[in-house]
Design an enzyme around this catalytic site. Structure first.
Site, mmCIF file in Angstrom:
data_model
loop_
_atom_site.group_PDB
_atom_site.id
_atom_site.type_symbol
_atom_site.label_atom_id
_atom_site.label_comp_id
_atom_site.label_asym_id
_atom_site.label_seq_id
_atom_site.Cartn_x
_atom_site.Cartn_y
_atom_site.Cartn_z
ATOM 1 N N ARG A 148 13.345 -87.339 -113.647
ATOM 2 C CA ARG A 148 12.761 -88.381 -112.730
ATOM 3 C C ARG A 148 13.605 -89.754 -112.352
ATOM 4 O O ARG A 148 13.604 -90.530 -112.061
ATOM 5 C CB ARG A 148 11.425 -88.867 -113.536
ATOM 6 C CG ARG A 148 10.345 -88.251 -113.791
ATOM 7 C CD ARG A 148 9.470 -88.701 -114.736
ATOM 8 N NE ARG A 148 8.546 -89.691 -114.142
ATOM 9 C CZ ARG A 148 7.298 -89.571 -113.361
ATOM 10 N NH1 ARG A 148 6.875 -88.243 -113.582
ATOM 11 N NH2 ARG A 148 6.964 -90.325 -112.887
ATOM 12 N N TYR A 151 14.651 -91.401 -109.126
ATOM 13 C CA TYR A 151 13.890 -92.279 -108.396
ATOM 14 C C TYR A 151 13.887 -93.501 -109.520
ATOM 15 O O TYR A 151 13.907 -94.777 -108.798
ATOM 16 C CB TYR A 151 12.587 -91.750 -108.497
ATOM 17 C CG TYR A 151 11.456 -92.551 -107.717
ATOM 18 C CD1 TYR A 151 11.644 -92.682 -106.329
ATOM 19 C CD2 TYR A 151 10.423 -92.835 -108.505
ATOM 20 C CE1 TYR A 151 10.781 -93.565 -105.576
ATOM 21 C CE2 TYR A 151 9.400 -93.658 -107.891
ATOM 22 C CZ TYR A 151 9.300 -94.007 -106.670
ATOM 23 O OH TYR A 151 8.262 -94.849 -105.945
ATOM 24 N N ASP A 152 13.605 -93.446 -110.900
ATOM 25 C CA ASP A 152 13.358 -94.501 -111.554
ATOM 26 C C ASP A 152 14.657 -95.239 -111.496
ATOM 27 O O ASP A 152 14.321 -96.543 -111.489
ATOM 28 C CB ASP A 152 12.923 -94.101 -112.864
ATOM 29 C CG ASP A 152 11.822 -93.126 -112.944
ATOM 30 O OD1 ASP A 152 11.342 -92.841 -111.971
ATOM 31 O OD2 ASP A 152 11.501 -92.858 -114.015
ATOM 32 N N GLU A 153 15.893 -94.722 -111.813
ATOM 33 C CA GLU A 153 16.830 -95.598 -111.954
ATOM 34 C C GLU A 153 17.543 -96.020 -110.320
ATOM 35 O O GLU A 153 17.949 -97.082 -110.435
ATOM 36 C CB GLU A 153 17.994 -94.847 -112.489
ATOM 37 C CG GLU A 153 17.676 -94.585 -114.053
ATOM 38 C CD GLU A 153 17.966 -95.782 -114.957
ATOM 39 O OE1 GLU A 153 17.510 -96.985 -114.501
ATOM 40 O OE2 GLU A 153 18.429 -95.574 -115.967
ATOM 41 N N SER A 195 -4.113 -86.698 -104.635
ATOM 42 C CA SER A 195 -4.287 -85.739 -103.436
ATOM 43 C C SER A 195 -4.300 -84.101 -104.111
ATOM 44 O O SER A 195 -5.075 -83.601 -103.459
ATOM 45 C CB SER A 195 -3.007 -85.781 -102.860
ATOM 46 O OG SER A 195 -1.574 -85.931 -103.542
ATOM 47 N N ASN A 196 -3.725 -84.057 -105.092
ATOM 48 C CA ASN A 196 -3.619 -82.776 -105.695
ATOM 49 C C ASN A 196 -5.277 -82.268 -106.108
ATOM 50 O O ASN A 196 -5.770 -81.267 -105.896
ATOM 51 C CB ASN A 196 -2.994 -82.932 -107.146
ATOM 52 C CG ASN A 196 -1.656 -82.047 -107.122
ATOM 53 O OD1 ASN A 196 -1.295 -81.892 -105.938
ATOM 54 N ND2 ASN A 196 -0.872 -81.903 -108.160
ATOM 55 N N THR A 216 -3.210 -92.501 -118.902
ATOM 56 C CA THR A 216 -3.999 -93.320 -117.934
ATOM 57 C C THR A 216 -3.148 -93.518 -116.755
ATOM 58 O O THR A 216 -1.768 -93.792 -116.771
ATOM 59 C CB THR A 216 -4.436 -94.451 -118.660
ATOM 60 O OG1 THR A 216 -3.204 -95.429 -119.167
ATOM 61 C CG2 THR A 216 -5.221 -94.307 -119.800
ATOM 62 N N ASP A 279 6.896 -88.060 -118.329
ATOM 63 C CA ASP A 279 5.769 -88.431 -117.622
ATOM 64 C C ASP A 279 5.075 -89.778 -118.549
ATOM 65 O O ASP A 279 4.929 -89.408 -119.583
ATOM 66 C CB ASP A 279 4.822 -87.174 -117.568
ATOM 67 C CG ASP A 279 3.510 -87.549 -116.752
ATOM 68 O OD1 ASP A 279 3.764 -88.058 -115.558
ATOM 69 O OD2 ASP A 279 2.346 -87.344 -116.972
#
Length: 318
Positions: A148, A151-153, A195-196, A216, A279
């Site tokens: 990930r 995106y995160d960094e 959406s899933n 959560t 995650d």
């Protein structure tokens, strides 16, 4: 130079054919602005903006902001970046490029023409947080080399660039940290949880949850988010952010799945799969700053927003 001598602003929205971007375009046109929508259509879709293609104050340009853009506008909303794990992990190098090189190009444009620029950052800058709920002062817990990380960094580096341009060039910046957002025009194959679940339920498939579903999330309806973005852009120059924009009401993933099953009338069962790498287990914004500085908070309850979202996907599948 700025086009401030015009009665209406000309506003650039990068990523304007995407899920959030297209709703922002709607709102800006409703308010009387001219809108230049720029998108390379990697995850955006012309269908999201098709209803504006003949609008006299709307212009669409297919362009990748990793390459310089020379236009005259009065404000810039920088939303260009794939935002779902499936899409941003498909080409992680390009994801990092759009966050870093794309931001440099848009900041350079804003500096040249002396206009305010808003960065659509993300709650993912907090990583898998040790602080709950997350305040803007929290530095986060992010894996810099995981799946990930592109995106995160990338988003964390974009924030760095925005604040360095602000300090070094006195640029009027706005940084919004966007938490989970949902609503019509979400990409049906983006792999996001709302959406899933809706697609799986409407198709009569079993619903896939990762882990035991106890992790959560906080779900903000897109209309509430767009209101927050516009309020932040229109706030005094001294309000730079970062400011959390999201719904502070927290739900477990299992609760969300059960609500979707109930609302769709599906007979789907919940099927557990292993948790993806990195995650986050908890995600909930502290929006005290948005309440104080922007007089903003979300008003649309999850069930009300889900009703509109389910209706959208039902029509899409039909």
């Amino acid at each position: 130079m700025s086009r401030s001598y015009f009665s209406n602003r000309r506003v650039l929205v990068t990523g304007g054919a995407g899920f959030v971007g297209s709703h922002l375009v709607d709102r800006l046109l409703e308010s009387g602005d001219e809108v230049l929508c720029v998108d390379n259509l990697f995850t955006g879709a012309k269908a999201n903006i098709a209803h504006h293609l003949n609008h006299p104050r709307f212009e669409f340009m297919r362009h990748d902001i990793c390459f310089p853009l020379f236009v005259e506008v009065d404000a810039i909303y920088n939303l260009a970046c794939p935002a779902s794990p499936i899409h941003y992990q498909h080409d992680p190098v390009q994801t990092t490029k759009v966050s870093v090189i794309g931001s440099i190009n848009m900041l350079g444009l804003a500096k040249r023409i002396h206009v305010p620029i808003l960065q659509a950052s993300t709650s993912e800058v907090y990583g898998d947080p040790h602080q709950h709920p997350q305040t803007e002062a929290y530095w986060g817990n992010v894996n810099p080399i995981g799946l990930r990380s592109c995106y995160d960094e990338g988003k964390r580096c974009a924030e760095t660039l925005f604040f360095d341009y602000h300090r070094q060039h006195s640029l009027n910046i706005k940084v919004a940290r966007i938490f989970n957002t949902y609503g019509p025009r979400m990409h049906p194959a983006d792999g996001r949880v709302v959406s899933n679940f809706i697609i799986q339920a409407l198709r009569g498939d079993d619903i896939t949850i990762y882990g035991d579903g106890s992790q959560t999330r906080s779900f903000c309806y897109v209309d509430d988010l767009v209101d927050g973005l516009i309020r932040l852009m229109n706030s005094p120059a001294g309000i730079t952010g970062p400011i959390n924009l999201g719904n502070p009401v927290e739900f477990t993933i299992r609760q969300l799945a059960e609500i979707v099953i109930e609302m769709t009338g599906a007979r789907s069962k919940l099927i557990e799969h292993p948790l993806p790498s990195d995650d986050p287990m908890q995600r909930r914004p502290d929006i005290s700053l948005a309440r104080d500085k922007l007089d903003w908070q979300p008003h649309i309850a999850l069930r009300d927003g889900l009703e509109k979202t389910v209706s959208y996907f039902r029509n899409l599948l039909d």
